[in-house]
Design an enzyme around this catalytic site. Structure first.
Site, mmCIF file in Angstrom:
data_model
loop_
_atom_site.group_PDB
_atom_site.id
_atom_site.type_symbol
_atom_site.label_atom_id
_atom_site.label_comp_id
_atom_site.label_asym_id
_atom_site.label_seq_id
_atom_site.Cartn_x
_atom_site.Cartn_y
_atom_site.Cartn_z
ATOM 1 N N LYS A 86 0.846 -1.208 0.000
ATOM 2 C CA LYS A 86 0.000 0.000 0.000
ATOM 3 C C LYS A 86 0.878 1.252 0.000
ATOM 4 O O LYS A 86 1.884 1.292 0.688
ATOM 5 C CB LYS A 86 -0.885 0.011 1.250
ATOM 6 C CG LYS A 86 -1.833 -1.166 1.343
ATOM 7 C CD LYS A 86 -2.571 -1.189 2.664
ATOM 8 C CE LYS A 86 -1.677 -1.486 3.839
ATOM 9 N NZ LYS A 86 -2.398 -1.693 5.104
ATOM 10 N N THR A 121 -6.811 10.035 8.657
ATOM 11 C CA THR A 121 -6.548 8.786 7.945
ATOM 12 C C THR A 121 -6.555 7.584 8.894
ATOM 13 O O THR A 121 -6.125 6.499 8.519
ATOM 14 C CB THR A 121 -5.171 8.845 7.253
ATOM 15 O OG1 THR A 121 -4.184 9.101 8.277
ATOM 16 C CG2 THR A 121 -5.095 9.924 6.206
ATOM 17 N N GLY A 155 -7.327 4.364 10.503
ATOM 18 C CA GLY A 155 -8.123 3.194 10.121
ATOM 19 C C GLY A 155 -8.163 2.901 8.634
ATOM 20 O O GLY A 155 -8.853 1.970 8.217
ATOM 21 N N THR A 156 -7.417 3.648 7.826
ATOM 22 C CA THR A 156 -7.458 3.376 6.369
ATOM 23 C C THR A 156 -7.011 1.955 6.056
ATOM 24 O O THR A 156 -7.627 1.270 5.240
ATOM 25 C CB THR A 156 -6.557 4.328 5.546
ATOM 26 O OG1 THR A 156 -5.280 4.378 6.157
ATOM 27 C CG2 THR A 156 -7.135 5.700 5.407
ATOM 28 N N GLY A 157 -5.917 1.521 6.703
ATOM 29 C CA GLY A 157 -5.360 0.195 6.403
ATOM 30 C C GLY A 157 -6.334 -0.909 6.787
ATOM 31 O O GLY A 157 -6.574 -1.852 6.008
ATOM 32 N N CYS A 158 -6.929 -0.807 7.973
ATOM 33 C CA CYS A 158 -7.890 -1.826 8.433
ATOM 34 C C CYS A 158 -9.107 -1.839 7.512
ATOM 35 O O CYS A 158 -9.591 -2.902 7.099
ATOM 36 C CB CYS A 158 -8.348 -1.526 9.860
ATOM 37 S SG CYS A 158 -7.002 -1.429 11.055
HETATM 38 N N1 LIG Z 1 -4.191 10.461 1.644
HETATM 39 C C1 LIG Z 1 -4.678 9.448 0.931
HETATM 40 N N2 LIG Z 1 -5.346 9.685 -0.228
HETATM 41 C C2 LIG Z 1 -5.854 8.676 -0.981
HETATM 42 N N3 LIG Z 1 -5.719 7.364 -0.649
HETATM 43 C C3 LIG Z 1 -5.046 7.062 0.487
HETATM 44 C C4 LIG Z 1 -4.497 8.079 1.340
HETATM 45 N N4 LIG Z 1 -3.894 7.480 2.413
HETATM 46 C C5 LIG Z 1 -4.072 6.151 2.229
HETATM 47 N N5 LIG Z 1 -4.756 5.893 1.088
HETATM 48 C C6 LIG Z 1 -5.160 4.569 0.604
HETATM 49 O O1 LIG Z 1 -5.692 3.875 1.720
HETATM 50 C C7 LIG Z 1 -5.335 2.511 1.681
HETATM 51 C C8 LIG Z 1 -4.553 2.156 2.943
HETATM 52 O O2 LIG Z 1 -3.207 2.568 2.760
HETATM 53 P P1 LIG Z 1 -2.179 2.973 3.882
HETATM 54 O O3 LIG Z 1 -0.833 2.880 3.282
HETATM 55 O O4 LIG Z 1 -2.579 4.298 4.472
HETATM 56 O O5 LIG Z 1 -2.437 1.845 4.956
HETATM 57 P P2 LIG Z 1 -1.977 1.799 6.478
HETATM 58 O O6 LIG Z 1 -0.759 2.617 6.683
HETATM 59 O O7 LIG Z 1 -1.915 0.363 6.831
HETATM 60 O O8 LIG Z 1 -3.187 2.485 7.215
HETATM 61 P P3 LIG Z 1 -3.260 3.025 8.729
HETATM 62 O O9 LIG Z 1 -3.118 4.521 8.595
HETATM 63 O O10 LIG Z 1 -4.609 2.608 9.142
HETATM 64 O O11 LIG Z 1 -2.157 2.356 9.505
HETATM 65 C C9 LIG Z 1 -4.535 2.327 0.372
HETATM 66 O O12 LIG Z 1 -5.392 1.956 -0.669
HETATM 67 C C10 LIG Z 1 -3.991 3.719 0.135
HETATM 68 O O13 LIG Z 1 -3.710 3.900 -1.216
HETATM 69 C C1 LIG Z 2 -6.497 -2.172 17.305
HETATM 70 C C2 LIG Z 2 -5.793 -1.535 16.177
HETATM 71 N N1 LIG Z 2 -5.532 -2.287 15.076
HETATM 72 C C3 LIG Z 2 -4.890 -1.730 14.020
HETATM 73 C C4 LIG Z 2 -4.474 -0.411 14.064
HETATM 74 C C5 LIG Z 2 -3.720 0.183 12.889
HETATM 75 O O1 LIG Z 2 -4.386 1.199 12.286
HETATM 76 C C6 LIG Z 2 -4.776 0.337 15.228
HETATM 77 N N2 LIG Z 2 -4.402 1.651 15.342
HETATM 78 N N3 LIG Z 2 -5.424 -0.255 16.257
#
Ligand SMILES: Nc1ncnc2c1ncn2[C@@H]1O[C@H](COP(=O)(O)OP(=O)(O)OP(=O)(O)O)[C@@H](O)[C@H]1O
Ligand SMILES: Cc1ncc(CO)c(N)n1
Length: 277
Positions: free
Chosen positions: A175, A208, A210-213
């Protein structure tokens, strides 16, 4: 009507933006029946993680057993796993031949810097869980931590994807959300034969959390519905883009994405390209 069902094995985020809460909200929005097995409780809000309280190994095992022995799941996702003991429990289920498609989001550290996986458990996750996964979804810092390769260029990210695939998952998704100073964000899906690039504009927001989850949960929901991995990632990228574009201020820190945004949003500017290995 028969429900499509998905299970998340992850940590609880009391603030409601990430972890189990993000996963269940995403499943519900996509009309997938959501179930959970909690690995750890976190006391967490938009500012940071104030405490981490692991569930007992017995409790984790019992939750997964209860759900799978009765209800079953069409796809399963993991998030925060906390340590090797809990990884071993998940792996003991994942080894079984009838285990549903497994999506592993290799959560290691919260955005605010709190470890959500013990450092010494990283290798166990890669060696014991990745071989059972249809997909792993590292972000850039996680991909770098697992391979010791700096993800600074496209070529480096492709090398990272190749190396992570050797642990045995069917596909790897790197990602790009942590890309700095970029107008666009590209996520790279690699299955050993093709690289698929999913690119969208970068939304300028600090909300942002929770985007990854949310992204991995949406991929899990679409996989549960029977979509191919490519189609599941594409649909999930659109879902998370919409959720990010409507994220509002909640709390005083990094607010959560808005899971219901897809209800009223019209599409999302996601471009796709494919390249053969
Ligand atoms: N600012 C942004 N604009 C558009 N898309 C984004 C943005 N930030 C993240 N994404 C998208 O969101 C999804 C999650 O990516 P990201 O790399 O942020 O995950 P993460 O780091 O695991 O998330 P978290 O912030 O929850 O730890 C991907 O599809 C990424 O392309
Ligand atoms: C419980 C939990 N899982 C995953 C993440 C990563 O976003 C977080 N901040 N908290």
């Amino acid at each position: 009507m028969t429900y499509t069902k998905a299970l998340t094995i992850a940590g609880s985020d009391s603030g409601g933006g990430a972890g189990i809460q993000a996963d269940l909200k995403t499943f519900q929005e996509l009309e997938v029946y959501g179930m959970s097995a909690i690995t750890a409780l976190t006391a967490q809000n938009t500012v940071g993680v104030q405490g981490v309280y692991p569930a007992s190994t017995e409790a984790l095992h019992a939750q997964i057993e209860s759900v799978l022995s009765d209800i079953g799941a069409d796809a399963i996702k993991t998030g925060m796993l906390y340590d090797e003991e809990r990884i071993d429990i998940v792996a003991s289920f994942a080894k079984k031949s009838n285990f549903p498609p497994l999506i592993v989001d290799p959560v290691m550290i919260s955005t605010s810097g709190t470890p959500l996986l013990k450092e010494e458990a990283k290798q166990a996750m890669m060696e014991k869980l990745f071989p059972h996964a249809v997909l792993i979804t590292p972000n850039i810092p996680e991909a770098e931590a697992m391979t010791n390769i700096s993800a600074s260029s496209l070529k480096a990210r492709k090398d990272i994807a190749r190396e992570l695939l050797t642990f045995g998952s069917e596909a790897v998704l790197i990602k790009g959300g942590h890309e700095e100073d970029a107008d666009e964000i590209t996520d790279i899906l690699f299955d050993g034969a093709e690289f698929h690039y999913f690119t969208s504009p970068k939304i300028s927001t600090s909300h942002t959390h929770g985007t990854g989850c949310t992204f991995a949960a949406a991929i899990t929901a679409y996989t549960a519905m029977g979509k191919s991995m490519h189609d599941a990632v594409r649909a999930a990228k659109i879902f998370v883009y919409q959720a990010l574009s409507r994220a509002e201020t909640i709390g005083s820190g990094a607010g959560p994405v808005y899971h219901a945004a897809h209800r009223t949003a019209e599409g999302a500017p996601v471009k796709m390209e494919v390249e053969r290995e």
